[in-house]
Design a protein around this motif. Structure first.
Motif, PDB file in Angstrom:
ATOM      1  N   ASN A  49       0.829  -1.195   0.000  1.00 25.93           N
ATOM      2  CA  ASN A  49       0.000   0.000   0.000  1.00 25.93           C
ATOM      3  C   ASN A  49       0.871   1.256   0.000  1.00 25.93           C
ATOM      4  OD1 ASN A  49      -2.873   1.130   0.455  1.00 25.93           O
ATOM      5  ND2 ASN A  49      -1.589   2.164   1.949  1.00 25.93           N
ATOM      6  N   HIS A  50       1.937   1.253   0.787  1.00 23.97           N
ATOM      7  CA  HIS A  50       2.860   2.391   0.807  1.00 23.97           C
ATOM      8  C   HIS A  50       3.512   2.586  -0.566  1.00 23.97           C
ATOM      9  CE1 HIS A  50       5.984   5.179   1.890  1.00 23.97           C
ATOM     10  NE2 HIS A  50       6.887   4.312   1.461  1.00 23.97           N
ATOM     11  N   LEU A  51       3.861   1.495  -1.229  1.00 27.01           N
ATOM     12  CA  LEU A  51       4.421   1.620  -2.576  1.00 27.01           C
ATOM     13  C   LEU A  51       3.413   2.275  -3.524  1.00 27.01           C
ATOM     14  CD1 LEU A  51       6.373  -1.724  -3.020  1.00 27.01           C
ATOM     15  CD2 LEU A  51       7.321   0.597  -3.038  1.00 27.01           C
ATOM     16  N   LEU A  52       2.154   1.903  -3.419  1.00 29.64           N
ATOM     17  CA  LEU A  52       1.133   2.527  -4.251  1.00 29.64           C
ATOM     18  C   LEU A  52       1.032   4.022  -3.956  1.00 29.64           C
ATOM     19  CD1 LEU A  52      -1.200   2.571  -6.257  1.00 29.64           C
ATOM     20  CD2 LEU A  52      -2.703   1.828  -4.388  1.00 29.64           C
ATOM     21  N   VAL A  53       0.941   4.372  -2.683  1.00 30.72           N
ATOM     22  CA  VAL A  53       0.802   5.781  -2.311  1.00 30.72           C
ATOM     23  C   VAL A  53       2.050   6.562  -2.730  1.00 30.72           C
ATOM     24  CG1 VAL A  53       0.588   7.412  -0.386  1.00 30.72           C
ATOM     25  CG2 VAL A  53      -0.803   5.332  -0.422  1.00 30.72           C
ATOM     26  N   GLY A  54       3.220   6.079  -2.310  1.00 31.30           N
ATOM     27  CA  GLY A  54       4.448   6.822  -2.571  1.00 31.30           C
ATOM     28  C   GLY A  54       4.779   6.947  -4.042  1.00 31.30           C
ATOM     29  N   GLU A  55       4.703   5.852  -4.737  1.00 36.23           N
ATOM     30  CA  GLU A  55       5.104   5.858  -6.140  1.00 36.23           C
ATOM     31  C   GLU A  55       3.958   6.265  -7.073  1.00 36.23           C
ATOM     32  OE1 GLU A  55       6.155   2.695  -9.614  1.00 36.23           O
ATOM     33  OE2 GLU A  55       6.685   2.150  -7.569  1.00 36.23           O
ATOM     34  N   LEU A  57       0.769   7.378  -6.455  1.00 42.04           N
ATOM     35  CA  LEU A  57      -0.111   8.500  -6.159  1.00 42.04           C
ATOM     36  C   LEU A  57       0.624   9.791  -5.835  1.00 42.04           C
ATOM     37  CD1 LEU A  57      -2.823   6.625  -4.043  1.00 42.04           C
ATOM     38  CD2 LEU A  57      -2.740   7.021  -6.522  1.00 42.04           C
ATOM     39  N   LEU A  58       1.919   9.715  -5.490  1.00 42.19           N
ATOM     40  CA  LEU A  58       2.699  10.932  -5.205  1.00 42.19           C
ATOM     41  C   LEU A  58       3.774  11.188  -6.261  1.00 42.19           C
ATOM     42  CD1 LEU A  58       3.141  10.801  -1.318  1.00 42.19           C
ATOM     43  CD2 LEU A  58       1.767  12.410  -2.644  1.00 42.19           C
ATOM     44  N   GLU A  67       1.950  17.580 -10.886  1.00 45.30           N
ATOM     45  CA  GLU A  67       0.962  17.713  -9.812  1.00 45.30           C
ATOM     46  C   GLU A  67       1.612  17.454  -8.456  1.00 45.30           C
ATOM     47  OE1 GLU A  67      -2.057  14.877 -10.765  1.00 45.30           O
ATOM     48  OE2 GLU A  67      -2.664  15.940 -12.584  1.00 45.30           O
ATOM     49  N   SER A  68       1.027  18.012  -7.424  1.00 43.46           N
ATOM     50  CA  SER A  68       1.515  17.806  -6.061  1.00 43.46           C
ATOM     51  C   SER A  68       0.377  17.344  -5.165  1.00 43.46           C
ATOM     52  CB  SER A  68       2.130  19.103  -5.509  1.00 43.46           C
ATOM     53  OG  SER A  68       3.298  19.447  -6.203  1.00 43.46           O
ATOM     54  N   PRO A  69       0.012  16.062  -5.240  1.00 42.62           N
ATOM     55  CA  PRO A  69      -1.072  15.567  -4.376  1.00 42.62           C
ATOM     56  C   PRO A  69      -0.705  15.705  -2.893  1.00 42.62           C
ATOM     57  CG  PRO A  69      -0.488  13.964  -6.066  1.00 42.62           C
ATOM     58  CD  PRO A  69       0.561  15.023  -6.089  1.00 42.62           C
ATOM     59  N   ALA A  70      -1.694  15.979  -2.079  1.00 39.24           N
ATOM     60  CA  ALA A  70      -1.496  16.079  -0.630  1.00 39.24           C
ATOM     61  C   ALA A  70      -2.021  14.795   0.006  1.00 39.24           C
ATOM     62  CB  ALA A  70      -2.219  17.305  -0.077  1.00 39.24           C
ATOM     63  N   LEU A  71      -1.128  13.820   0.172  1.00 42.54           N
ATOM     64  CA  LEU A  71      -1.504  12.518   0.715  1.00 42.54           C
ATOM     65  C   LEU A  71      -0.545  12.124   1.830  1.00 42.54           C
ATOM     66  CD1 LEU A  71      -1.958  10.631  -2.688  1.00 42.54           C
ATOM     67  CD2 LEU A  71      -3.768  11.596  -1.260  1.00 42.54           C
ATOM     68  N   ALA A  72      -1.046  11.376   2.794  1.00 42.09           N
ATOM     69  CA  ALA A  72      -0.195  10.822   3.844  1.00 42.09           C
ATOM     70  C   ALA A  72       0.423   9.519   3.362  1.00 42.09           C
ATOM     71  CB  ALA A  72      -1.018  10.575   5.110  1.00 42.09           C
ATOM     72  N   LEU A  73       1.710   9.321   3.627  1.00 39.37           N
ATOM     73  CA  LEU A  73       2.413   8.132   3.157  1.00 39.37           C
ATOM     74  C   LEU A  73       1.886   6.839   3.760  1.00 39.37           C
ATOM     75  CD1 LEU A  73       6.078   9.431   3.050  1.00 39.37           C
ATOM     76  CD2 LEU A  73       4.564   8.938   1.109  1.00 39.37           C
ATOM     77  N   ASP A  74       1.177   6.931   4.876  1.00 39.30           N
ATOM     78  CA  ASP A  74       0.654   5.723   5.515  1.00 39.30           C
ATOM     79  C   ASP A  74      -0.852   5.558   5.324  1.00 39.30           C
ATOM     80  OD1 ASP A  74      -0.135   7.810   7.134  1.00 39.30           O
ATOM     81  OD2 ASP A  74       0.483   6.856   9.005  1.00 39.30           O
ATOM     82  N   MET A  75      -1.462   6.353   4.448  1.00 38.68           N
ATOM     83  CA  MET A  75      -2.904   6.195   4.206  1.00 38.68           C
ATOM     84  C   MET A  75      -3.161   4.881   3.484  1.00 38.68           C
ATOM     85  SD  MET A  75      -3.753   8.585   0.885  1.00 38.68           S
ATOM     86  CE  MET A  75      -5.067   7.604   0.201  1.00 38.68           C
ATOM     87  N   GLU A  76      -4.288   4.277   3.758  1.00 38.71           N
ATOM     88  CA  GLU A  76      -4.627   3.052   3.039  1.00 38.71           C
ATOM     89  C   GLU A  76      -5.384   3.437   1.770  1.00 38.71           C
ATOM     90  OE1 GLU A  76      -5.834  -1.478   3.808  1.00 38.71           O
ATOM     91  OE2 GLU A  76      -7.084  -0.038   4.876  1.00 38.71           O
ATOM     92  N   ALA A  77      -4.698   3.329   0.652  1.00 37.59           N
ATOM     93  CA  ALA A  77      -5.273   3.715  -0.631  1.00 37.59           C
ATOM     94  C   ALA A  77      -6.172   2.628  -1.205  1.00 37.59           C
ATOM     95  CB  ALA A  77      -4.159   4.039  -1.623  1.00 37.59           C
ATOM     96  N   GLU A  78      -5.848   1.370  -0.902  1.00 39.41           N
ATOM     97  CA  GLU A  78      -6.624   0.261  -1.463  1.00 39.41           C
ATOM     98  C   GLU A  78      -6.626  -0.914  -0.487  1.00 39.41           C
ATOM     99  OE1 GLU A  78      -9.050  -1.769  -2.839  1.00 39.41           O
ATOM    100  OE2 GLU A  78      -8.702  -0.227  -4.355  1.00 39.41           O
ATOM    101  N   SER A 116       3.206  17.359   0.931  1.00 39.16           N
ATOM    102  CA  SER A 116       1.876  17.288   1.544  1.00 39.16           C
ATOM    103  C   SER A 116       1.687  18.322   2.644  1.00 39.16           C
ATOM    104  CB  SER A 116       1.623  15.882   2.095  1.00 39.16           C
ATOM    105  OG  SER A 116       1.631  14.948   1.045  1.00 39.16           O
ATOM    106  N   ASN A 117       2.783  18.742   3.282  1.00 35.85           N
ATOM    107  CA  ASN A 117       2.706  19.733   4.361  1.00 35.85           C
ATOM    108  C   ASN A 117       2.759  21.171   3.833  1.00 35.85           C
ATOM    109  OD1 ASN A 117       5.371  20.158   3.675  1.00 35.85           O
ATOM    110  ND2 ASN A 117       6.215  19.499   5.650  1.00 35.85           N
TER     111      ASN A 117
END
Length: 171
Positions: A49-55, A57-58, A67-78, A116-117
């Motif tokens: 999940n972190h790989l999905l978010v970091g790579e 989605l960010l 683009e600069s999405p504002a997402l937390a690296l530990d959010m559960e994307a899927e 994100s900050n």
């Protein structure tokens, strides 16, 4: 080797290694897949999940679309295991097409984005792109160690192995 060719090799290796890792992960039962095995993101699921978010989605939106999405690296994307695996693979596959179309000068340029900050960041493009692939390698290694801990064989994911296979079967 020019920068584009170098990064295309890394992108293709990245997709190959991701596919092999996901095949190995598919052998885990649900309990083992979600078990906290002491990884930074706790489980195999959490790390994928972190790989999905970091790579996916960010970093990819930063590089490919500015683009600069504002997402937390530990959010559960899927939360769904099968959809997560497909999304991680799709993310890995996307780099090849993007890199193939970038102008050669872009690799000598800068990557500007907003964290994100809200902090503005300005980094050298090529080394930051190298970070994306290095980051994925790091987390694939963690998952491989977790597979071993969970009684499953870890896949061979070395870049040199990929290059050897490409020399025998180009493409």
């Amino acid at each position: 080797m020019d920068a584009r060719a170098h990064f295309l090799t890394l992108a293709r290796y990245h997709a190959w290694a991701t596919r092999r890792l996901l095949e190995a992960v598919s052998a885990l039962d649900e309990e083992a897949y979600r078990r906290d095995v002491g990884l930074f993101f706790k489980s195999v699921h959490g790390t994928l999940n972190h790989l999905l978010v970091g790579e996916g989605l960010l970093w990819f939106p930063r590089f490919a679309r500015g683009e600069s999405p504002a997402l937390a690296l530990d959010m559960e994307a899927e939360p769904d295991r099968a959809r997560l695996a497909q999304a991680v693979l799709d993310g890995a596959l996307a780099w090849d097409g993007a890199i193939a179309h970038w102008a050669a000068e872009r690799f000598d340029g800068r990557l500007r984005y907003t964290r994100s900050n809200g902090e503005a960041v300005d980094l050298p493009f090529a080394p930051t792109l190298a970070h994306v692939f290095n980051h994925a390698t790091h987390h694939r290694g963690q998952i491989t160690a977790a597979l071993t801990l969970l009684g499953q064989p870890g896949p061979e994911l070395d870049l040199v192995r990929y290059l050897q296979l490409q020399a025998v079967q180009p493409g």
